[in-house]
Scaffold this motif. Structure first.
Motif, PDB file in Angstrom:
ATOM      1  N   PRO A  77      14.580  32.318  45.435  1.00  0.00           N
ATOM      2  CA  PRO A  77      13.434  31.646  44.809  1.00  0.00           C
ATOM      3  C   PRO A  77      12.922  32.387  43.573  1.00  0.00           C
ATOM      4  N   ASP A  78      12.823  31.664  42.460  1.00  0.00           N
ATOM      5  CA  ASP A  78      12.223  32.178  41.224  1.00  0.00           C
ATOM      6  C   ASP A  78      12.880  33.452  40.704  1.00  0.00           C
ATOM      7  N   MET A  79      14.188  33.581  40.923  1.00  0.00           N
ATOM      8  CA  MET A  79      14.919  34.734  40.410  1.00  0.00           C
ATOM      9  C   MET A  79      16.204  34.265  39.729  1.00  0.00           C
ATOM     10  N   ASP A  80      16.626  34.994  38.709  1.00  0.00           N
ATOM     11  CA  ASP A  80      17.764  34.624  37.876  1.00  0.00           C
ATOM     12  C   ASP A  80      19.063  34.707  38.689  1.00  0.00           C
ATOM     13  N   TRP A  84      20.828  37.850  40.580  1.00  0.00           N
ATOM     14  CA  TRP A  84      20.534  37.976  42.012  1.00  0.00           C
ATOM     15  C   TRP A  84      21.082  36.771  42.774  1.00  0.00           C
ATOM     16  N   VAL A  85      21.748  37.006  43.896  1.00  0.00           N
ATOM     17  CA  VAL A  85      22.146  35.934  44.809  1.00  0.00           C
ATOM     18  C   VAL A  85      21.978  36.448  46.235  1.00  0.00           C
ATOM     19  N   ALA A  86      22.097  35.543  47.196  1.00  0.00           N
ATOM     20  CA  ALA A  86      22.016  35.944  48.603  1.00  0.00           C
ATOM     21  C   ALA A  86      23.058  35.193  49.406  1.00  0.00           C
ATOM     22  N   TYR A 165       8.947  40.294  42.250  1.00  0.00           N
ATOM     23  CA  TYR A 165      10.275  39.977  42.804  1.00  0.00           C
ATOM     24  C   TYR A 165      10.072  38.922  43.898  1.00  0.00           C
ATOM     25  N   PRO A 166       9.746  37.695  43.504  1.00  0.00           N
ATOM     26  CA  PRO A 166       9.291  36.692  44.473  1.00  0.00           C
ATOM     27  C   PRO A 166      10.338  36.238  45.483  1.00  0.00           C
TER      28      PRO A 166
END
Length: 220
Positions: A77-80, A84-86, A165-166
């Motif tokens: 959420p709300d990250m480039d 960043w990935v998960a 870092y949302p």
């Protein structure tokens, strides 16, 4: 008739385009100089330690290939997503050139206390700035001590959240004992924060103890 054929061709093109773009990114474990690499772009990826956890999983981006197995990759959420990935189990990966923030650098606004690591049952949300500042200072600047063999009175999972870092939680374990933990002449008290990944076990103040109402009147 020509009009129908034209529509059919456009539909076929759109379907092909969707199929192509839906494939997404493919990151291969064990390639490159990091932990994994996207061969198509050359981007090198690293696994964050387990004290970093995805807040939520948004749009599916592709897959992480680990040997013969694949893990789905998602946007945070709300990250480039270029940085960043998960994975589907909420483990965080970050791209080369990105620096993982320390707990202090995240500047958390809240800390959520959970019953344990296996459930999402919230016990308390702490948002008092002074309380958070004191706990974070104790943990980041304090000395790590040997994890004792004595049985704790209680253990709770804590997640720190940050507007900076949302999409990421910083996750630690709160450990409390019924009596002071002492080694030789050193008294480390009853209250600790623990990073299971780095085995960092640090004495902290009684703020979480009080917030949970385990002793004096709860404060927040």
């Amino acid at each position: 008739m020509k009009h129908i054929k034209k529509i059919a061709l456009i539909l076929c093109f759109c379907i092909s385009l969707m199929a192509l773009t839906s494939c997404g990114v493919t990151i291969h474990e064990g390639l490159g100089d990091g932990d994994a690499m996207d061969k198509s772009s050359g981007t090198v990826w690293y696994h964050a330690s387990t004290c970093y956890e995805a807040v939520d999983l948004e749009k599916k981006l592709g897959k992480l290939v680990v040997g013969e197995h694949d893990l789905e990759l998602y946007k945070l959420p709300d990250m480039d997503p270029a940085k960043w990935v998960a994975t589907e189990d909420k483990n965080v990966l970050y791209a080369e050139g990105v620096t993982l923030p320390t707990l202090s650098e995240m500047a958390p606004e809240t800390m959520i206390v959970y019953l344990d690591a296996a459930t999402e049952q919230k016990l308390k949300t702490i948002s008092n700035a002074d309380t958070l500042s004191s706990l974070i200072k104790d943990y980041t600047e304090g000395e790590s001590v040997l994890y004792p063999s004595k049985t704790p009175l209680a253990t709770y999972r804590v997640r720190f959240t940050s507007d900076a870092y949302p999409g990421i939680y910083y996750v630690l374990t709160y450990v409390e004992y019924g009596s002071d933990y002492t080694v030789d002449d050193a008294n480390y008290g009853k209250y600790f924060l623990y990073d299971r990944f780095d085995q960092r076990f640090v004495p902290v103040g009684d703020e979480i103890h009080k917030a949970l109402g385990l002793g004096e009147a709860a404060t927040e």
